[in-house]
Scaffold this active site. Structure first.
Site, mmCIF file in Angstrom:
data_model
loop_
_atom_site.group_PDB
_atom_site.id
_atom_site.type_symbol
_atom_site.label_atom_id
_atom_site.label_comp_id
_atom_site.label_asym_id
_atom_site.label_seq_id
_atom_site.Cartn_x
_atom_site.Cartn_y
_atom_site.Cartn_z
ATOM 1 N N HIS A 110 46.574 33.912 32.049
ATOM 2 C CA HIS A 110 46.841 35.239 31.473
ATOM 3 C C HIS A 110 47.898 35.136 30.372
ATOM 4 O O HIS A 110 47.797 35.798 29.338
ATOM 5 C CB HIS A 110 47.364 36.191 32.549
ATOM 6 C CG HIS A 110 46.418 36.464 33.657
ATOM 7 N ND1 HIS A 110 46.578 35.950 34.914
ATOM 8 C CD2 HIS A 110 45.276 37.204 33.699
ATOM 9 C CE1 HIS A 110 45.608 36.364 35.693
ATOM 10 N NE2 HIS A 110 44.785 37.114 34.984
ATOM 11 N N ARG A 134 43.020 33.520 42.431
ATOM 12 C CA ARG A 134 42.583 33.228 43.809
ATOM 13 C C ARG A 134 43.009 31.831 44.273
ATOM 14 O O ARG A 134 42.914 31.547 45.470
ATOM 15 C CB ARG A 134 41.059 33.356 43.916
ATOM 16 C CG ARG A 134 40.562 34.788 43.751
ATOM 17 C CD ARG A 134 39.060 34.879 43.945
ATOM 18 N NE ARG A 134 38.588 36.252 43.899
ATOM 19 C CZ ARG A 134 38.251 36.899 42.793
ATOM 20 N NH1 ARG A 134 38.333 36.286 41.621
ATOM 21 N NH2 ARG A 134 37.833 38.151 42.847
#
Ligand code: PAF
Length: 283
Positions: free
Chosen positions: A35, A188
């Site tokens: 990100h 995750r």
């Protein structure tokens, strides 16, 4: 950096920036270096005259599995620090109750690119992605938005959405960011057991071997079979799909001169990982 939690606060903050280049990075939080690289790319695109807007919203509507939503990591304070360090100007962090009306009744259905790969395995997922991203685009009215190529199908569907709905935004695809051992960064990954974390880079190794094989003429079905075989040998791993498709249509590759995409989804225990690689035939 400013933070808005309501739509009105966001509109007020953006009012003074209308007319500038506004580059958006939509996220679901649990931010990692992948990100951060999207945000840095957004900062570069915006330059000194433009602004970068990030959203942090764990969108319940795109989860086809209640367990996945319940266990999705949430790290709001650390996320804000990542945004700040990447030069984000405005962060939008609404709650689901502020984002969606309780009696909402409009859906967004993409009917071609979503029927394959993850779309075939996760009913309603891309409808939820399109719904939230179209709402975010309406609220922020960005000139540009940056999405990662790890979610290759998502990017293809969002490109189709802005094209088909005439949304005036330019989408930019950013390269996948990986750990040193090749595992693609994902929110995750923190949920992997130590054994599965150690085994997970096998996906990348299998994709690189597949790329080399495809480039030197190995047939597509044989390339896929080798990737499945590699993953099959890892204890506790269940292959969701391994598919070699046309990188633009995401459907069967009709012409081997076109760019291909090899995409993988596999469960490591109950953690579903995805990865992909673009392929070209050199022979
Ligand atoms: O890629 C994601 O994190 C999400 O699907 C997105 C684009 C932020 C929409 O919720």
């Amino acid at each position: 950096m400013q933070t808005a939690s309501t739509k009105q606060e966001l509109r007020n903050m953006l009012a003074e920036h209308r007319g500038k280049r506004i580059v958006m990075v939509p996220t679901m939080g649990a931010l990692h270096e992948g990100h951060a690289s999207l945000m840095r790319q957004a900062r570069t695109l915006a330059g000194t005259g433009g602004i970068v807007v990030a959203s942090i919203f764990l969108n319940p509507v795109q989860f086809d599995n209640a367990g996945d939503l319940a266990t999705y990591p949430q790290t709001p304070e650390a996320d804000l620090a990542v945004c700040e360090s990447c030069g984000v100007d405005v962060v939008f962090m609404p709650t689901p109750g502020l984002m969606y009306c309780a009696d909402r009744s409009i859906t967004m259905e993409e009917t071609y690119l979503s029927t394959v790969l993850c779309g075939a395995k996760r009913p309603g997922h891309f409808a939820g992605v399109c719904l939230v991203v179209s709402k975010l685009f309406n609220l922020v009215q960005p000139t540009d938005a940056v999405f990662g190529k790890k979610d290759y199908q998502q990017l293809a569907i969002l490109r189709r959405m802005v094209r088909d709905l005439d949304i005036p935004v330019t989408l930019h695809g950013a390269e996948i960011v990986r750990e040193a051992d090749g595992l693609a960064l994902s929110s995750r990954n923190v949920r992997l057991t130590p054994e599965h974390r150690a085994a997970a880079p096998a996906i990348r190794r299998a994709l690189l071997a597949a790329k080399a094989a495809y480039e030197t003429g190995t047939p597509a079905d044989e390339v896929c079979r080798r990737v499945v075989d590699t993953l099959f040998t890892i204890p506790g791993v269940k292959v969701d799909y391994v598919e070699l498709v046309d990188a633009e249509t995401l459907h069967a590759l009709q012409d081997e001169k076109r760019l291909a995409l090899l995409a993988v989804a596999a469960f490591f225990g109950d953690v579903r990982l995805i990865d992909n690689i673009e392929l070209t035939r050199n022979v």
